[in-house]
Design an enzyme around this catalytic site. Structure first.
Site, PDB file in Angstrom:
ATOM      1  N   LYS A   1       0.856  -1.388   0.237  1.00  0.00           N
ATOM      2  CA  LYS A   1      -0.058  -0.093   0.051  1.00  0.00           C
ATOM      3  C   LYS A   1       0.793   1.686   0.082  1.00  0.00           C
ATOM      4  O   LYS A   1       1.323   1.984   1.349  1.00  0.00           O
ATOM      5  CB  LYS A   1      -0.958  -0.275   1.283  1.00  0.00           C
ATOM      6  CG  LYS A   1      -2.191   0.865   0.774  1.00  0.00           C
ATOM      7  CD  LYS A   1      -2.437   2.198   0.984  1.00  0.00           C
ATOM      8  CE  LYS A   1      -2.351   3.132   1.734  1.00  0.00           C
ATOM      9  NZ  LYS A   1      -1.525   3.949   1.643  1.00  0.00           N
TER      10      LYS A   1
ATOM     11  N   CYS B   1      14.119  11.210   5.896  1.00  0.00           N
ATOM     12  CA  CYS B   1      14.014  10.654   7.447  1.00  0.00           C
ATOM     13  C   CYS B   1      15.303  10.316   8.128  1.00  0.00           C
ATOM     14  O   CYS B   1      15.910  10.927   9.193  1.00  0.00           O
ATOM     15  CB  CYS B   1      13.210   9.434   7.355  1.00  0.00           C
ATOM     16  SG  CYS B   1      14.332   7.877   6.647  1.00  0.00           S
TER      17      CYS B   1
HETATM   18  P1  NAD Z   1       2.813   9.361   7.262  1.00  0.00           P
HETATM   19  O1  NAD Z   1       2.743   8.443   8.111  1.00  0.00           O
HETATM   20  O2  NAD Z   1       1.674   9.936   5.945  1.00  0.00           O
HETATM   21  O3  NAD Z   1       2.090   8.214   5.850  1.00  0.00           O
HETATM   22  C1  NAD Z   1       2.517   7.131   5.369  1.00  0.00           C
HETATM   23  C2  NAD Z   1       1.359   5.775   5.306  1.00  0.00           C
HETATM   24  O4  NAD Z   1       0.536   5.997   6.250  1.00  0.00           O
HETATM   25  C3  NAD Z   1       1.066   6.215   4.142  1.00  0.00           C
HETATM   26  O5  NAD Z   1       0.649   4.716   2.733  1.00  0.00           O
HETATM   27  C4  NAD Z   1      -0.051   6.277   4.451  1.00  0.00           C
HETATM   28  O6  NAD Z   1      -1.448   6.515   3.304  1.00  0.00           O
HETATM   29  C5  NAD Z   1      -0.282   5.513   5.622  1.00  0.00           C
HETATM   30  N1  NAD Z   1      -1.718   6.710   6.371  1.00  0.00           N
HETATM   31  C6  NAD Z   1      -1.514   8.374   6.504  1.00  0.00           C
HETATM   32  N2  NAD Z   1      -2.128   7.749   7.864  1.00  0.00           N
HETATM   33  C7  NAD Z   1      -2.877   7.431   8.372  1.00  0.00           C
HETATM   34  C8  NAD Z   1      -4.243   6.904   9.365  1.00  0.00           C
HETATM   35  N3  NAD Z   1      -3.756   7.978  10.217  1.00  0.00           N
HETATM   36  N4  NAD Z   1      -3.752   5.370   9.549  1.00  0.00           N
HETATM   37  C9  NAD Z   1      -3.143   4.012   9.051  1.00  0.00           C
HETATM   38  N5  NAD Z   1      -2.098   4.573   7.350  1.00  0.00           N
HETATM   39  C10 NAD Z   1      -1.691   5.797   7.602  1.00  0.00           C
HETATM   40  O7  NAD Z   1       4.096   9.841   6.694  1.00  0.00           O
HETATM   41  P2  NAD Z   1       4.381  10.450   5.444  1.00  0.00           P
HETATM   42  O8  NAD Z   1       4.116  11.474   5.939  1.00  0.00           O
HETATM   43  O9  NAD Z   1       3.782   9.784   4.109  1.00  0.00           O
HETATM   44  O10 NAD Z   1       6.428  10.877   5.511  1.00  0.00           O
HETATM   45  C11 NAD Z   1       6.803  11.358   5.605  1.00  0.00           C
HETATM   46  C12 NAD Z   1       7.154  10.760   7.277  1.00  0.00           C
HETATM   47  O11 NAD Z   1       7.279   9.162   7.035  1.00  0.00           O
HETATM   48  C13 NAD Z   1       8.195  11.581   8.315  1.00  0.00           C
HETATM   49  O12 NAD Z   1       7.551  11.343   9.207  1.00  0.00           O
HETATM   50  C14 NAD Z   1       9.804  10.879   8.139  1.00  0.00           C
HETATM   51  O13 NAD Z   1      10.416  10.093   8.495  1.00  0.00           O
HETATM   52  C15 NAD Z   1       8.657   8.927   7.967  1.00  0.00           C
HETATM   53  N6  NAD Z   1       9.589   8.321   7.478  1.00  0.00           N
HETATM   54  C16 NAD Z   1      10.937   7.988   8.240  1.00  0.00           C
HETATM   55  C17 NAD Z   1      11.733   6.745   7.656  1.00  0.00           C
HETATM   56  C18 NAD Z   1      12.456   5.409   8.397  1.00  0.00           C
HETATM   57  O14 NAD Z   1      12.683   5.155   8.115  1.00  0.00           O
HETATM   58  N7  NAD Z   1      11.949   5.625   9.545  1.00  0.00           N
HETATM   59  C19 NAD Z   1      11.452   6.426   6.486  1.00  0.00           C
HETATM   60  C20 NAD Z   1      11.578   7.425   5.417  1.00  0.00           C
HETATM   61  C21 NAD Z   1      10.144   8.743   6.054  1.00  0.00           C
END
Ligand code: NAD
Length: 496
Positions: free
Chosen positions: A173, A281
């Site tokens: 997803k 990240c």
């Molecule tokens: P996000 O948490 O908004 O979304 C990530 C995924 O979760 C998406 O597929 C989204 O559709 C889904 N999602 C969003 N809200 C949800 C909810 N309430 N319930 C269930 N699913 C939900 O993150 P983003 O904005 O896409 O990405 C940025 C974030 O990702 C930053 O915080 C970054 O630090 C983090 N990140 C972490 C790493 C790591 O390795 N630790 C790597 C890349 C990005």
């Protein structure tokens, strides 16, 4: 308007859902496509297909699975430019940066080609008289991955190649903000000879994520995204008995010691803080200047900011692109506002940045704060934009305490020429990925990627042997053969 659908059973499938989400061109601010937000029917159809595919795929020998992966790797390399363009078009990052991220993903496929070797278990002869014991790693079933917008190729590729190499089927997803590259990755895998249904891509938002989390037919969930969602995924997956690795947000520090080579340090900080508009990240968002290096550090970074090229990805000179969305742009601007209100010194302000011809794009200029303090919101929270905070510390101990006391634990680096200090740092810092004179210490595919504290929930990091262990179940066999069985029942534990 172009519609983006799901990829199920080796082909695109039209959903009955009436819900769609806009996919923007972040450079112009225009909607370029709409992605379907899948419903329960889509999920049910997909999960049945994934379960059936698992039954067949798990019987394929590891060597033959490796051969499919090897063809996939060649196809990915041949199509690297096209994949990178898909990333840049929907994410906005520069083309060279997108190519780098695709390369990092291909390296996981390369690692997964070694699956016959990676799955080898341990064997012990004569664990008791005429008794042998060995371990096997077996696939889990249907595994799921839920991924963020910032690495639409690389982060999914941390997951599915290794999971599929281990004999599982995989459901992805991807982020609804930039879904085209993940779909292309799935199409290319089919072209490489992966049987239909072993890798399905379902688009959507929280609704479909919740079907994944509650489904009894899914064995494991790999998540990468923001910390609040990572926590939710971890808790819900555990509740329904799934294996889960859930990676969250970050606030990565880079400690600059007084003996650091200033030019090298500033080079490192510029790329790590402002590359990909800070939407990584592993981006450096806090530079901790120790002792008397602070004034020179701040003025040199500020000097470099003035010449940093913020441009759309279509311009080959671009060093930094726009943010992902208008909402995110507003959020980052609000953080800058809060830094000013809390009393940090705003050295470079990117809020009014505009590019002629791209006025509606989600651009912001590189921003620099000095004199940031521990209790400020811009220090405590993840901004996920091109905003660097400089914190001044009197000593190495004070700087290291800052890192150790922060709630996030993804990455941290130190720039120094003192081996003693560097060794103390690598041994004692409470962080998952640590660099010495390296600004973004991202582990290669054959090591594992993962943070500590609020940056990772679960016991396994991504890829490397951690990935192999996450995507398999351990079985240990103890066996002896009839001729060697002694007669008579035994009611005590063996003492020899
Ligand atoms: P996000 O948490 O908004 O979304 C990530 C995924 O979760 C998406 O597929 C989204 O559709 C889904 N999602 C969003 N809200 C949800 C909810 N309430 N319930 C269930 N699913 C939900 O993150 P983003 O904005 O896409 O990405 C940025 C974030 O990702 C930053 O915080 C970054 O630090 C983090 N990140 C972490 C790493 C790591 O390795 N630790 C790597 C890349 C990005």
């Amino acid at each position: 308007m172009k519609k983006i659908n799901n990829y199920i059973n080796g082909k695109f499938s039209i959903s009955s859902s009436k819900r769609f989400s806009p996919v923007y061109d972040p450079s112009t601010g225009e909607v370029q496509a709409e992605v379907v937000l899948s419903n329960k029917d889509d999920f049910d159809q997909m999960i049945e297909n994934s379960e059936n595919s698992f039954l067949e795929w798990s019987k394929v020998t590891p060597l033959n699975r490796s051969r499919v992966l090897s063809k996939y790797k060649t196809l990915l390399e041949d199509n690297k430019e096209m994949l990178a363009k898909l990333v840049s078009q929907e994410h906005g990052k520069t083309l060279e940066d997108a190519k780098g991220s695709v390369t990092r993903g291909i390296e996981v496929v390369e690692y997964a080609c070694g699956i016959p070797h990676l799955l080898k278990g341990d064997f012990s002869q004569n664990v008791g008289s005429n008794i042998d014991s060995w371990s096997i790693r077996q696939p889990l079933g249907v595994c799921a991955g839920i991924t963020p917008f910032n690495f639409p190729a690389m982060v999914p590729m941390w997951m599915f190649p290794l999971s599929i190499a281990c004999g599982n089927s995989f459901v992805l997803k991807p982020s609804e903000k930039d879904p085209s590259c993940p779909l292309k990755l799935a199409e290319l895998f089919t072209e490489a000879g992966l049987p239909p249904g072993v890798f399905n891509v379902i688009n959507g938002d929280k609704e479909v994520v919740d079907y994944i989390l509650s489904s009894k037919k899914i064995s494991s969930v790999s998540f990468v995204g923001s910390t609040p969602v990572a926590k939710y995924i971890y808790e819900q997956s555990a509740k329904s008995g799934k294996k889960v690795q859930s990676l969250g947000g970050a606030k990565n520090h880079l400690i600059v010691m007084p003996d650091a080579n200033l030019n090298q340090t500033v080079d490192g900080i510029m790329g790590a803080a402002y590359g990909s508009a800070g939407e990584r990240c592993m981006a450096v968002s806090v530079a901790v200047a120790v002792g008397n290096i602070a004034d020179n550090l701040v003025s040199k970074i500020n000097e470099r900011i003035q010449t940093l090229k913020v441009l759309p990805w279509t311009n080959s000179e671009a060093e930094m692109g726009p943010l992902i969305s208008k909402e995110h742009l507003e959020k980052v601007k609000n953080y800058i506002e809060s830094g000013v209100n809390d009393g940090a010194s705003l050295v470079a302000d990117g809020r009014n940045f505009k590019i002629q011809g791209y006025e509606n794009g989600f651009f912001i200029g590189p921003t620099l704060f000095d004199n940031v303090k521990e209790d400020m919101k811009i220090y405590k929270e993840e901004i996920f934009g091109p905003v660097l905070s400089v914190v001044r510390a009197k000593s190495y101990e004070e700087a290291a305490n800052l890192v150790n006391n922060h709630s996030f634990g993804n990455g941290a680096s130190i720039y120094t020429q003192d081996g003693d200090v560097a060794r103390h740092f690598t041994s004692n810092i409470k962080i998952g990925m640590v660099g010495v004179n390296v600004p973004i210490p991202v582990p290669m595919a054959f090591h594992s990627f993962g943070g500590w504290k609020n940056s990772l929930f679960g016991s396994h990091a991504m890829h490397g042997m951690e990935g192999v262990h996450f995507y398999t179940k351990l079985k240990t066999v103890t066996s002896r053969w009839p001729n060697s069985i002694r007669s008579g029942a035994e009611f005590k534990m063996p003492t020899n």
